[in-house]
Motif scaffolding. Sequence first.
Motif, PDB file in Angstrom:
ATOM      1  N   ILE A  16      27.518  40.217  45.804  1.00 19.51           N
ATOM      2  CA  ILE A  16      28.451  39.379  46.563  1.00 19.51           C
ATOM      3  C   ILE A  16      28.852  40.010  47.891  1.00 19.51           C
ATOM      4  CG2 ILE A  16      30.693  38.222  46.534  1.00 19.51           C
ATOM      5  CD1 ILE A  16      28.562  37.052  44.571  1.00 19.51           C
ATOM      6  N   PHE A  28      31.539  32.070  45.353  1.00 20.60           N
ATOM      7  CA  PHE A  28      32.017  33.041  44.372  1.00 20.60           C
ATOM      8  C   PHE A  28      33.532  33.183  44.458  1.00 20.60           C
ATOM      9  CE2 PHE A  28      33.166  37.456  43.285  1.00 20.60           C
ATOM     10  CZ  PHE A  28      32.699  37.525  41.985  1.00 20.60           C
ATOM     11  N   ASP A  31      35.710  30.218  43.223  1.00 22.28           N
ATOM     12  CA  ASP A  31      35.678  29.894  41.800  1.00 22.28           C
ATOM     13  C   ASP A  31      37.040  30.233  41.187  1.00 22.28           C
ATOM     14  OD1 ASP A  31      35.304  30.523  38.861  1.00 22.28           O
ATOM     15  OD2 ASP A  31      33.300  29.771  39.336  1.00 22.28           O
ATOM     16  N   VAL A  34      37.158  33.432  39.117  1.00 22.37           N
ATOM     17  CA  VAL A  34      37.141  34.639  39.950  1.00 22.37           C
ATOM     18  C   VAL A  34      38.524  34.844  40.561  1.00 22.37           C
ATOM     19  CG1 VAL A  34      36.173  35.692  42.043  1.00 22.37           C
ATOM     20  CG2 VAL A  34      34.663  34.509  40.424  1.00 22.37           C
ATOM     21  N   LEU A  69      29.194  35.703  36.852  1.00 23.04           N
ATOM     22  CA  LEU A  69      29.434  34.731  37.922  1.00 23.04           C
ATOM     23  C   LEU A  69      28.737  35.155  39.215  1.00 23.04           C
ATOM     24  CD1 LEU A  69      33.188  34.018  37.164  1.00 23.04           C
ATOM     25  CD2 LEU A  69      31.293  32.387  36.943  1.00 23.04           C
ATOM     26  N   ALA A  70      28.779  36.439  39.530  1.00 22.53           N
ATOM     27  CA  ALA A  70      28.100  36.938  40.736  1.00 22.53           C
ATOM     28  C   ALA A  70      26.603  36.714  40.637  1.00 22.53           C
ATOM     29  CB  ALA A  70      28.407  38.423  40.928  1.00 22.53           C
ATOM     30  N   TYR A  73      25.969  32.883  41.106  1.00 29.53           N
ATOM     31  CA  TYR A  73      26.132  32.435  42.480  1.00 29.53           C
ATOM     32  C   TYR A  73      25.067  33.013  43.412  1.00 29.53           C
ATOM     33  CZ  TYR A  73      30.500  30.167  41.334  1.00 29.53           C
ATOM     34  OH  TYR A  73      31.437  29.325  40.807  1.00 29.53           O
ATOM     35  N   SER A  74      24.616  34.202  43.153  1.00 30.71           N
ATOM     36  CA  SER A  74      23.614  34.804  44.035  1.00 30.71           C
ATOM     37  C   SER A  74      22.215  34.253  43.796  1.00 30.71           C
ATOM     38  CB  SER A  74      23.610  36.328  43.887  1.00 30.71           C
ATOM     39  OG  SER A  74      23.169  36.689  42.604  1.00 30.71           O
TER      40      SER A  74
END
Length: 108
Positions: A16, A28, A31, A34, A69-70, A73-74
């Motif tokens: 991120i 990210f 969210d 997050v 999550l990272a 999203y990546s």
Amino acid sequence: MEQDVSRLKNEITRLIDESRDVEVKMAFYSDTRVQSILERLNAEWERNGYKGIPLDYATLDELKQLYELAKYYSTHPVRVYSDFIRRAYGLPETKIKRKSWWRRLFGL
């Protein structure tokens, strides 16, 4: 366990914060999961006189959740960005209706 914590923090940072893809960062950090975790981490970081970085105050479970999550999203930047824009403007989720291959074949 310390090695797992260090690896997770490094991976979250790499995926991120070190990413050149601004859309990934925006998605990210927008969210709600997050935001909830980071809100707690930032408060703890502040209480401890800003020593280290906020991720230093995360539990292993929080780091695992942030890492997942990272990673998501990546690896899904186009989908993620369109979802981010939809949420930002309060637009409903759109589902694309596709014709069956029979209808496309016969031009119906």
